[in-house]
Scaffold this motif. Structure first.
Motif, mmCIF file in Angstrom:
data_model
loop_
_atom_site.group_PDB
_atom_site.id
_atom_site.type_symbol
_atom_site.label_atom_id
_atom_site.label_comp_id
_atom_site.label_asym_id
_atom_site.label_seq_id
_atom_site.Cartn_x
_atom_site.Cartn_y
_atom_site.Cartn_z
ATOM 1 N N ALA A 151 0.821 -1.273 -0.132
ATOM 2 C CA ALA A 151 -0.016 -0.151 0.100
ATOM 3 C C ALA A 151 0.945 1.293 0.026
ATOM 4 O O ALA A 151 0.429 2.250 -0.737
ATOM 5 C CB ALA A 151 -0.984 0.073 1.012
ATOM 6 N N GLN A 152 1.992 1.333 0.512
ATOM 7 C CA GLN A 152 3.022 2.343 0.642
ATOM 8 C C GLN A 152 3.711 2.406 -0.500
ATOM 9 O O GLN A 152 3.844 3.688 -1.006
ATOM 10 C CB GLN A 152 3.856 2.468 1.912
ATOM 11 N N ALA A 153 3.941 1.323 -1.366
ATOM 12 C CA ALA A 153 4.649 1.627 -2.339
ATOM 13 C C ALA A 153 4.035 2.015 -3.415
ATOM 14 O O ALA A 153 2.810 1.686 -3.812
ATOM 15 C CB ALA A 153 5.444 0.139 -2.909
ATOM 16 N N PRO A 154 4.484 3.129 -4.476
ATOM 17 C CA PRO A 154 3.859 3.401 -5.447
ATOM 18 C C PRO A 154 3.875 2.217 -6.682
ATOM 19 O O PRO A 154 4.685 1.418 -6.443
ATOM 20 C CB PRO A 154 4.803 4.637 -5.945
ATOM 21 N N GLY A 155 3.007 2.400 -7.550
ATOM 22 C CA GLY A 155 3.096 1.506 -8.578
ATOM 23 C C GLY A 155 1.906 0.431 -8.844
ATOM 24 O O GLY A 155 2.110 -0.509 -9.500
ATOM 25 N N ARG A 156 0.940 0.788 -8.022
ATOM 26 C CA ARG A 156 -0.360 0.087 -8.388
ATOM 27 C C ARG A 156 -1.405 0.969 -8.262
ATOM 28 O O ARG A 156 -1.563 1.952 -7.723
ATOM 29 C CB ARG A 156 -0.462 -1.024 -7.080
ATOM 30 N N PHE A 157 -2.319 0.806 -9.437
ATOM 31 C CA PHE A 157 -3.522 1.448 -9.474
ATOM 32 C C PHE A 157 -4.545 0.692 -9.830
ATOM 33 O O PHE A 157 -4.468 0.002 -11.073
ATOM 34 C CB PHE A 157 -3.356 2.780 -10.312
ATOM 35 N N PRO A 158 -5.796 0.831 -9.284
ATOM 36 C CA PRO A 158 -6.021 1.568 -8.291
ATOM 37 C C PRO A 158 -5.062 0.777 -6.913
ATOM 38 O O PRO A 158 -4.918 -0.268 -6.961
ATOM 39 C CB PRO A 158 -7.499 1.190 -7.657
ATOM 40 N N PRO A 159 -4.946 1.775 -5.850
ATOM 41 C CA PRO A 159 -4.060 1.119 -4.866
ATOM 42 C C PRO A 159 -4.833 0.144 -4.109
ATOM 43 O O PRO A 159 -5.923 -0.030 -4.377
ATOM 44 C CB PRO A 159 -3.751 2.546 -4.026
ATOM 45 N N ASP A 160 -3.797 -0.741 -3.168
ATOM 46 C CA ASP A 160 -4.682 -1.827 -2.364
ATOM 47 C C ASP A 160 -5.292 -1.233 -1.320
ATOM 48 O O ASP A 160 -6.418 -1.956 -0.772
ATOM 49 C CB ASP A 160 -3.431 -2.639 -1.962
ATOM 50 N N SER A 161 -4.861 -0.156 -0.744
ATOM 51 C CA SER A 161 -5.772 0.330 0.379
ATOM 52 C C SER A 161 -5.611 1.967 0.548
ATOM 53 O O SER A 161 -4.703 2.582 -0.362
ATOM 54 C CB SER A 161 -5.365 -0.257 1.745
ATOM 55 N N LEU A 162 -6.194 2.673 1.258
ATOM 56 C CA LEU A 162 -6.342 4.066 1.496
ATOM 57 C C LEU A 162 -4.920 4.137 2.473
ATOM 58 O O LEU A 162 -4.845 3.665 3.430
ATOM 59 C CB LEU A 162 -7.383 4.637 1.883
ATOM 60 N N VAL A 163 -4.463 5.450 2.233
ATOM 61 C CA VAL A 163 -3.249 5.688 3.008
ATOM 62 C C VAL A 163 -3.613 6.954 3.957
ATOM 63 O O VAL A 163 -3.213 7.050 4.926
ATOM 64 C CB VAL A 163 -1.918 5.855 2.216
ATOM 65 N N ASN A 164 -4.076 7.887 3.191
ATOM 66 C CA ASN A 164 -4.160 9.242 3.920
ATOM 67 C C ASN A 164 -5.309 9.975 3.717
ATOM 68 O O ASN A 164 -5.652 11.120 3.032
ATOM 69 C CB ASN A 164 -2.850 10.232 3.417
ATOM 70 N N VAL A 165 -6.343 9.487 3.738
ATOM 71 C CA VAL A 165 -7.623 10.180 3.601
ATOM 72 C C VAL A 165 -8.177 10.619 5.136
ATOM 73 O O VAL A 165 -7.991 9.876 6.195
ATOM 74 C CB VAL A 165 -8.645 8.898 3.139
ATOM 75 N N LYS A 166 -8.731 11.785 5.132
ATOM 76 C CA LYS A 166 -8.989 12.209 6.215
ATOM 77 C C LYS A 166 -10.519 12.491 6.390
ATOM 78 O O LYS A 166 -11.046 12.890 7.344
ATOM 79 C CB LYS A 166 -8.265 13.703 6.611
ATOM 80 N N VAL A 167 -11.012 12.666 5.293
ATOM 81 C CA VAL A 167 -12.537 12.787 5.108
ATOM 82 C C VAL A 167 -13.416 11.673 4.731
ATOM 83 O O VAL A 167 -14.389 11.377 5.594
ATOM 84 C CB VAL A 167 -12.959 14.259 4.214
ATOM 85 N N ILE A 168 -12.899 11.006 3.726
ATOM 86 C CA ILE A 168 -13.403 9.859 3.029
ATOM 87 C C ILE A 168 -12.969 8.702 4.351
ATOM 88 O O ILE A 168 -12.084 8.868 4.886
ATOM 89 C CB ILE A 168 -12.786 9.389 2.015
ATOM 90 N N GLN A 216 -11.060 20.730 2.288
ATOM 91 C CA GLN A 216 -12.040 21.448 3.032
ATOM 92 C C GLN A 216 -13.389 21.611 2.104
ATOM 93 O O GLN A 216 -14.331 21.673 2.797
ATOM 94 C CB GLN A 216 -11.599 23.230 2.991
ATOM 95 N N MET A 217 -13.305 21.809 0.937
ATOM 96 C CA MET A 217 -14.791 21.648 0.221
ATOM 97 C C MET A 217 -15.572 20.483 0.428
ATOM 98 O O MET A 217 -16.658 20.513 0.662
ATOM 99 C CB MET A 217 -14.333 21.735 -1.419
ATOM 100 N N MET A 218 -14.641 19.251 0.541
ATOM 101 C CA MET A 218 -15.727 18.045 0.996
ATOM 102 C C MET A 218 -16.073 18.264 2.279
ATOM 103 O O MET A 218 -17.352 17.922 2.423
ATOM 104 C CB MET A 218 -14.415 16.901 1.134
ATOM 105 N N ARG A 219 -15.286 18.846 3.302
ATOM 106 C CA ARG A 219 -16.039 18.836 4.506
ATOM 107 C C ARG A 219 -17.237 20.069 4.461
ATOM 108 O O ARG A 219 -18.380 20.123 5.080
ATOM 109 C CB ARG A 219 -15.040 19.362 5.433
ATOM 110 N N MET A 220 -16.920 20.991 3.845
ATOM 111 C CA MET A 220 -18.347 21.938 3.357
ATOM 112 C C MET A 220 -19.401 21.334 2.869
ATOM 113 O O MET A 220 -20.528 21.416 3.341
ATOM 114 C CB MET A 220 -17.627 23.118 2.431
ATOM 115 N N VAL A 221 -19.151 20.524 1.895
ATOM 116 C CA VAL A 221 -20.448 19.908 1.116
ATOM 117 C C VAL A 221 -20.991 18.962 2.073
ATOM 118 O O VAL A 221 -22.263 19.041 2.201
ATOM 119 C CB VAL A 221 -19.754 19.123 -0.287
ATOM 120 N N GLU A 222 -20.248 18.139 2.970
ATOM 121 C CA GLU A 222 -21.035 17.330 4.092
ATOM 122 C C GLU A 222 -21.623 18.096 4.863
ATOM 123 O O GLU A 222 -22.835 17.846 5.399
ATOM 124 C CB GLU A 222 -19.796 17.029 4.929
ATOM 125 N N GLU A 223 -21.283 19.354 5.335
ATOM 126 C CA GLU A 223 -22.047 20.282 6.329
ATOM 127 C C GLU A 223 -23.269 20.926 5.500
ATOM 128 O O GLU A 223 -24.126 20.916 6.033
ATOM 129 C CB GLU A 223 -20.947 21.333 6.376
#
Ligand code: HEC
Ligand code: HEC
Length: 251
Positions: free
Chosen positions: A19-36, A90-97
Motif C-alpha cells: 500500500a505504501q509503495a507506488p506502482g499500483r493503480f487502483p492502490p490496495d488500500s487508502l493511506v492518507n484519507v481524512k474525510v473519506i 475543505q470543500m469536501m467538509r463544506m459539502v458534508e456540512e
C-alpha cells in the motif's frame, strides 16, 4: 496453528508494504484519507475522484502529484503537496456540512425536494474556479483594461458556450459594465457594452444600462439620448420613460 499465524502476519505485512509503495493503480488500500472513511472500498474512492475531476473540469494532476499523461500507477495520490488538494479537502467538509443542513429543512412544502444532494458540480459546473462571468469580466478589466476582459470573454465563450459553466446571456456584460461604471471605469464599461451590442443587437435593456452609466459619468444629454433609444427599441420600456422623467426630459 503457529505456522498459520505466521503466514497471516506475513500476508498483512506484505499488504501494508504494497500500500505504501507506488506502482499500483487502483492502490490496495487508502493511506492518507481524512474525510473519506478509511474503510471505503478503493474502487468507490476512485469513483468519487472521477466525479471531482468531472465536476471541476480538471484531471487528476490538478490536485495530485503527477504529470498529465503519466500512468496513474506513478502518481503519489496520498501526498498532500498541492494547495488544490488541501482546498478540495475543505470543500469536501463544506459539502458534508451543506448536506447535513439540507436534511434539516422542514419538509412538506412544494419547494423542498427530498433526496437533493449538493455535490461539487452544483457550484463548480465544470470549472475549477466557480465565479460568475460578470465577476471574471470585472476582475479582468480592473487588472488590465477592457481589451483583456473582451479577450477573456471570447476565449471562454469559444470553450464553454452551451455548457452551464457561464451565463453568456445579455445580463452578464450588462452587470459587469454597470459595476465598472460605479467604479468610474467608464471607458471599460462602454467597451463591454459595445461587445454586448454586437452579440445582442437592438436590445432595449442595454440602452437603459448605457444611459445609466452616462448618468454616473454626469452626461445627462447622452443619457437622455440612450433612454430615448431604449424607447425607440421598445415603446413599452417603462424604466427608460421613468429615467427620462427623473432627469427632467420628456420621453
Ligand atoms: C479537486 C481535487 C482532486 C482531484 C481532481 C482528484 N482528487 Fe484524488 N483526492 C483528493 C483529495 C482531497 C483526497 C483526500 C481525501 C480525504 O482526505 O479524505 C484524494 C484522495 C485520493 C486517493 C486516495 C489516496 C490515499 O490517501 O490513499 C486516490 C487513490 C485518489 N485521490 C485518486 C484520484 C484520481 C485517480 C483522480 C483523477 C481521476 C483524482 N484523485 C482526482 C482530491 C482530488
Ligand atoms: C457551495 C459552492 C461550492 C461547492 C458545493 C464546492 N465548491 Fe469548490 N469552490 C467554491 C468557491 C466559491 C471557490 C473559490 C474559492 C476562492 O478561491 O476564494 C471554490 C474553489 C475550489 C477549489 C480551488 C480552485 C482553484 O483553482 O483555486 C477547489 C480545488 C475546489 N473548490 C474543489 C471542490 C470540490 C472537490 C468540491 C466537492 C467536494 C467543491 N469544491 C464543492 C464553491 C464550491
Amino acid at each position: 496453528m503457529r505456522l498459520f499465524v505466521v503466514c497471516v502476519c506475513a500476508l498483512v505485512f506484505c499488504r501494508s508494504a504494497a500500500a505504501q509503495a507506488p506502482g499500483r493503480f487502483p492502490p490496495d488500500s487508502l493511506v492518507n484519507v481524512k474525510v473519506i472513511p478509511r474503510t471505503t472500498p478503493v474502487i468507490q474512492v476512485v469513483g468519487i475522484m472521477r466525479n471531482f475531476a468531472f465536476g471541476l473540469g480538471v484531471r487528476c494532476p490538478f490536485c495530485h502529484v503527477g504529470e498529465e499523461g503519466m500512468p496513474l500507477e506513478q502518481f503519489d495520490f496520498a501526498k498532500d503537496e498541492k494547495r488544490t488538494k488541501l482546498v478540495a479537502r475543505q470543500m469536501m467538509r463544506m459539502v458534508e456540512e451543506i448536506n447535513r443542513r439540507l436534511d434539516t429543512l422542514p419538509h412538506g412544502s412544494d419547494h423542498v425536494h427530498q433526496n437533493v444532494e449538493v455535490t461539487c458540480a452544483t457550484c463548480h459546473r465544470g470549472v475549477s474556479l466557480p465565479l460568475p462571468l460578470f465577476q471574471l469580466m470585472i476582475d479582468a478589466a480592473t487588472a488590465g483594461r477592457a481589451d483583456s476582459a473582451i479577450r477573456l470573454y471570447r476565449a471562454l465563450r469559444a470553450r464553454y458556450y452551451g455548457h452551464d459553466a457561464y451565463d453568456f446571456g445579455e445580463g452578464s456584460l450588462n452587470t459587469a459594465a454597470f459595476r465598472l461604471g460605479r467604479a468610474k471605469r467608464f471607458d471599460d464599461a462602454f467597451a463591454l457594452l459595445r461587445l454586448n451590442e454586437d452579440l445582442f443587437p437592438g436590445s432595449t435593456g442595454m440602452s437603459v444600462f448605457r444611459g445609466n452609466i452616462q448618468l454616473m459619468k454626469g452626461d445627462t444629454a447622452a443619457a437622455a439620448a440612450e433612454f430615448r433609444e431604449a424607447i425607440r427599441r421598445d415603446s413599452t420600456n417603462v424604466e427608460a420613460r421613468g429615467r427620462l422623467r427623473g432627469i427632467g426630459r420628456a420621453p
